[in-house]
Write a protein that holds these residues in place. Structure first.
Motif, PDB file in Angstrom:
ATOM      1  N   ASP A 112     -82.564 -51.911  44.298  1.00  0.00           N
ATOM      2  CA  ASP A 112     -83.601 -52.948  44.963  1.00  0.00           C
ATOM      3  C   ASP A 112     -82.803 -53.537  45.933  1.00  0.00           C
ATOM      4  OD1 ASP A 112     -85.594 -52.161  43.100  1.00  0.00           O
ATOM      5  OD2 ASP A 112     -84.772 -53.442  41.188  1.00  0.00           O
ATOM      6  N   ALA A 113     -81.642 -53.552  46.096  1.00  0.00           N
ATOM      7  CA  ALA A 113     -80.231 -54.477  46.853  1.00  0.00           C
ATOM      8  C   ALA A 113     -81.326 -53.800  48.508  1.00  0.00           C
ATOM      9  CB  ALA A 113     -79.611 -54.523  46.542  1.00  0.00           C
ATOM     10  N   LEU A 114     -81.146 -52.818  48.631  1.00  0.00           N
ATOM     11  CA  LEU A 114     -81.082 -52.286  49.370  1.00  0.00           C
ATOM     12  C   LEU A 114     -82.564 -51.180  50.086  1.00  0.00           C
ATOM     13  CD1 LEU A 114     -78.149 -49.658  49.535  1.00  0.00           C
ATOM     14  CD2 LEU A 114     -78.430 -51.444  50.498  1.00  0.00           C
ATOM     15  N   ILE A 115     -83.356 -51.228  49.379  1.00  0.00           N
ATOM     16  CA  ILE A 115     -84.947 -50.795  49.740  1.00  0.00           C
ATOM     17  C   ILE A 115     -85.648 -51.999  49.766  1.00  0.00           C
ATOM     18  CG2 ILE A 115     -86.851 -49.306  49.077  1.00  0.00           C
ATOM     19  CD1 ILE A 115     -84.133 -47.484  49.896  1.00  0.00           C
ATOM     20  N   GLU A 116     -86.762 -52.558  50.504  1.00  0.00           N
ATOM     21  CA  GLU A 116     -87.522 -53.826  50.551  1.00  0.00           C
ATOM     22  C   GLU A 116     -88.751 -53.380  49.775  1.00  0.00           C
ATOM     23  OE1 GLU A 116     -89.268 -56.484  53.777  1.00  0.00           O
ATOM     24  OE2 GLU A 116     -89.417 -54.276  54.466  1.00  0.00           O
ATOM     25  N   ARG A 117     -89.360 -52.583  49.963  1.00  0.00           N
ATOM     26  CA  ARG A 117     -90.720 -51.798  48.844  1.00  0.00           C
ATOM     27  C   ARG A 117     -90.169 -51.094  47.503  1.00  0.00           C
ATOM     28  NH1 ARG A 117     -95.494 -53.794  52.785  1.00  0.00           N
ATOM     29  NH2 ARG A 117     -95.030 -55.857  52.747  1.00  0.00           N
ATOM     30  N   PRO A 118     -89.630 -50.810  46.602  1.00  0.00           N
ATOM     31  CA  PRO A 118     -89.288 -49.830  46.682  1.00  0.00           C
ATOM     32  C   PRO A 118     -90.154 -48.969  45.873  1.00  0.00           C
ATOM     33  CG  PRO A 118     -88.570 -51.613  44.934  1.00  0.00           C
ATOM     34  CD  PRO A 118     -88.741 -51.800  46.301  1.00  0.00           C
ATOM     35  N   ARG A 119     -91.575 -49.624  45.131  1.00  0.00           N
ATOM     36  CA  ARG A 119     -92.955 -49.474  44.686  1.00  0.00           C
ATOM     37  C   ARG A 119     -92.248 -48.435  42.970  1.00  0.00           C
ATOM     38  NH1 ARG A 119     -95.972 -52.473  46.590  1.00  0.00           N
ATOM     39  NH2 ARG A 119     -96.093 -52.219  49.042  1.00  0.00           N
ATOM     40  N   LYS A 120     -91.883 -49.104  42.594  1.00  0.00           N
ATOM     41  CA  LYS A 120     -90.977 -48.245  41.212  1.00  0.00           C
ATOM     42  C   LYS A 120     -91.998 -48.232  39.955  1.00  0.00           C
ATOM     43  CE  LYS A 120     -85.725 -49.759  41.605  1.00  0.00           C
ATOM     44  NZ  LYS A 120     -84.526 -50.158  40.396  1.00  0.00           N
ATOM     45  N   GLU A 121     -93.311 -49.310  40.283  1.00  0.00           N
ATOM     46  CA  GLU A 121     -94.487 -49.080  39.428  1.00  0.00           C
ATOM     47  C   GLU A 121     -95.176 -47.562  39.315  1.00  0.00           C
ATOM     48  OE1 GLU A 121     -95.969 -50.802  42.969  1.00  0.00           O
ATOM     49  OE2 GLU A 121     -94.080 -50.590  41.896  1.00  0.00           O
ATOM     50  N   VAL A 122     -94.772 -46.827  40.925  1.00  0.00           N
ATOM     51  CA  VAL A 122     -95.006 -45.209  40.883  1.00  0.00           C
ATOM     52  C   VAL A 122     -93.928 -44.705  40.712  1.00  0.00           C
ATOM     53  CG1 VAL A 122     -96.343 -43.727  42.777  1.00  0.00           C
ATOM     54  CG2 VAL A 122     -97.261 -46.208  42.229  1.00  0.00           C
ATOM     55  N   MET A 123     -93.167 -44.852  41.374  1.00  0.00           N
ATOM     56  CA  MET A 123     -91.861 -43.887  41.553  1.00  0.00           C
ATOM     57  C   MET A 123     -91.150 -43.453  40.595  1.00  0.00           C
ATOM     58  SD  MET A 123     -92.384 -43.087  45.147  1.00  0.00           S
ATOM     59  CE  MET A 123     -92.763 -43.437  46.272  1.00  0.00           C
ATOM     60  N   HIS A 124     -91.182 -44.324  39.742  1.00  0.00           N
ATOM     61  CA  HIS A 124     -91.096 -44.279  37.835  1.00  0.00           C
ATOM     62  C   HIS A 124     -90.830 -42.996  37.727  1.00  0.00           C
ATOM     63  CE1 HIS A 124     -93.387 -46.066  35.831  1.00  0.00           C
ATOM     64  NE2 HIS A 124     -92.890 -45.129  35.300  1.00  0.00           N
ATOM     65  N   HIS A 125     -92.083 -42.506  38.350  1.00  0.00           N
ATOM     66  CA  HIS A 125     -92.947 -41.376  37.485  1.00  0.00           C
ATOM     67  C   HIS A 125     -92.549 -40.220  38.432  1.00  0.00           C
ATOM     68  CE1 HIS A 125     -96.074 -43.284  35.013  1.00  0.00           C
ATOM     69  NE2 HIS A 125     -95.931 -44.226  36.734  1.00  0.00           N
ATOM     70  N   MET A 126     -91.859 -40.154  39.756  1.00  0.00           N
ATOM     71  CA  MET A 126     -90.939 -38.971  40.003  1.00  0.00           C
ATOM     72  C   MET A 126     -89.903 -38.982  39.956  1.00  0.00           C
ATOM     73  SD  MET A 126     -94.135 -38.184  41.243  1.00  0.00           S
ATOM     74  CE  MET A 126     -93.820 -36.384  42.521  1.00  0.00           C
ATOM     75  N   MET A 127     -89.697 -40.511  39.320  1.00  0.00           N
ATOM     76  CA  MET A 127     -88.406 -39.828  38.949  1.00  0.00           C
ATOM     77  C   MET A 127     -88.015 -38.382  37.384  1.00  0.00           C
ATOM     78  SD  MET A 127     -86.617 -41.845  40.882  1.00  0.00           S
ATOM     79  CE  MET A 127     -84.647 -42.071  40.487  1.00  0.00           C
ATOM     80  N   GLU A 128     -89.012 -38.016  36.938  1.00  0.00           N
ATOM     81  CA  GLU A 128     -88.996 -37.487  36.264  1.00  0.00           C
ATOM     82  C   GLU A 128     -89.694 -36.259  36.637  1.00  0.00           C
ATOM     83  OE1 GLU A 128     -87.819 -38.443  33.024  1.00  0.00           O
ATOM     84  OE2 GLU A 128     -87.521 -40.502  33.412  1.00  0.00           O
ATOM     85  N   GLU A 129     -89.039 -35.055  35.583  1.00  0.00           N
ATOM     86  CA  GLU A 129     -90.324 -33.725  36.059  1.00  0.00           C
ATOM     87  C   GLU A 129     -91.384 -33.861  35.766  1.00  0.00           C
ATOM     88  OE1 GLU A 129     -90.374 -29.183  34.047  1.00  0.00           O
ATOM     89  OE2 GLU A 129     -89.290 -30.685  32.637  1.00  0.00           O
ATOM     90  N   ASN A 130     -91.976 -33.339  37.231  1.00  0.00           N
ATOM     91  CA  ASN A 130     -93.338 -33.902  37.733  1.00  0.00           C
ATOM     92  C   ASN A 130     -94.068 -33.735  39.071  1.00  0.00           C
ATOM     93  OD1 ASN A 130     -95.979 -35.520  37.204  1.00  0.00           O
ATOM     94  ND2 ASN A 130     -95.095 -37.177  36.991  1.00  0.00           N
ATOM     95  N   LEU A 131     -94.754 -32.714  38.994  1.00  0.00           N
ATOM     96  CA  LEU A 131     -96.218 -33.278  40.341  1.00  0.00           C
ATOM     97  C   LEU A 131     -96.403 -34.115  41.390  1.00  0.00           C
ATOM     98  CD1 LEU A 131     -97.425 -29.310  40.016  1.00  0.00           C
ATOM     99  CD2 LEU A 131     -95.229 -29.980  41.588  1.00  0.00           C
TER     100      LEU A 131
END
Length: 291
Positions: free
Chosen positions: A28-47
């Motif tokens: 978060d300190a480096l990424i202005e808009r991390p969009r973790k509400e969506v991207m955390h799903h792509m941190m797991e096994e996924n398509l």
């Protein structure tokens, strides 16, 4: 950042451009808009299905797949950024810590659609089968041409066939495309392109010479065996092969870079071949649309 005891775990693979994965320090300190509400799903096994809401200029070729987080300009459009739609939704990481266990992942597909398809086909399709079918349809040139005007103003809408055999055939093409685009297909084991010339492997000025199908990276070194339609092929508004090299301008290509690029050439050639089969199947899809 210095107070983050888990700082070493913040490095993540990120899809920067088609076939171009970079390492990102996802903090978060480096990424202005991390969009973790969506991207955390792509941190797991996924398509994840990548597309855009509008394509005001040119043709629609804004469909791609990822198994990692993405950079917002993974596609280029003067009407907005790229969107990623995860196939599965995972519980919020913070919620997981509070609950002390890992709740199940859930398909990011409306239950009403799964129920309707099950009633139509007589058996329940898996989330992956639905994903592959959608991906196949989005690579139909017939579909892209027929709905060109609609694709300029909104997200793609996918017609589902009422014929289970057609659903499977389209899904098989979609699965093949997904494997090609994620670079995990065995079809890429024997690349059609070769790297020629002795030099420093530094990308300087990129140019294509149709005779011999050569892509020069500098005055004396080049990739050969690249047909013109492969060189010109676009995904997400980018001319893939040209963009990849220009994104590496000034860099020395490693042996792994060279192998990867030859595999990308092969993936694009195979994609064009699959698209021809997709169009044959899609004609039947339009004739048997599910109510």
């Amino acid at each position: 950042m210095k107070n983050d005891v888990n700082w070493e775990n913040k490095f993540s693979r990120c899809l920067y451009r088609p076939f171009d994965i970079r390492w990102l320090y996802y903090h978060d300190a480096l990424i202005e808009r991390p969009r973790k509400e969506v991207m955390h799903h792509m941190m797991e096994e996924n398509l994840g299905l990548i597309s855009v809401r509008q394509v005001a200029e040119g043709v629609f070729n804004h469909a791609y797949v990822t198994d990692t987080i993405i950079e917002s300009r993974i596609t280029i459009s003067n009407k907005g950024i790229g969107f990623v739609f995860p196939l599965y939704l995972y519980p919020d990481p913070n919620q997981k810590k509070i609950m002390g266990h890992s709740p199940r992942k859930e398909p990011n597909i409306k239950p009403e659609l799964i129920k309707s398809l099950t009633e139509t086909y007589g058996k329940e399709p898996t989330p992956e089968e639905i994903f592959y079918y959608i991906y196949g349809v989005l690579y139909s040139n017939t579909y892209r041409t027929k709905y060109a005007e609609f694709l300029k103003i909104d997200f793609p809408r996918v017609p589902f066939t009422g014929d289970y055999e057609l659903f499977n055939r389209m899904g098989e093409c979609g699965r093949r495309l997904v494997d090609l685009h994620l670079m995990r297909s065995s079809e890429l084991d024997y690349p059609i392109a070769k790297f020629q010339g002795i030099g420093d492997n530094v990308v300087e000025k990129v140019r294509y010479v149709e005779e011999g199908g050569r892509i020069y990276i500098n005055k004396i070194q080049y990739f050969e065996g690249v047909e013109k339609e492969v060189w010109e092929y676009q995904i997400g508004g980018y001319q893939v092969l040209d963009k990849w090299l220009k994104s590496h301008k000034g860099r020395e290509l490693t042996l792994e870079d060279i192998k990867h690029y030859c595999r990308v050439v092969t993936a694009l050639k195979k994609t064009i071949e699959v698209q021809m089969k997709v169009d044959e199947i899609y004609e039947g899809v339009e004739n048997v649309i599910r109510d």
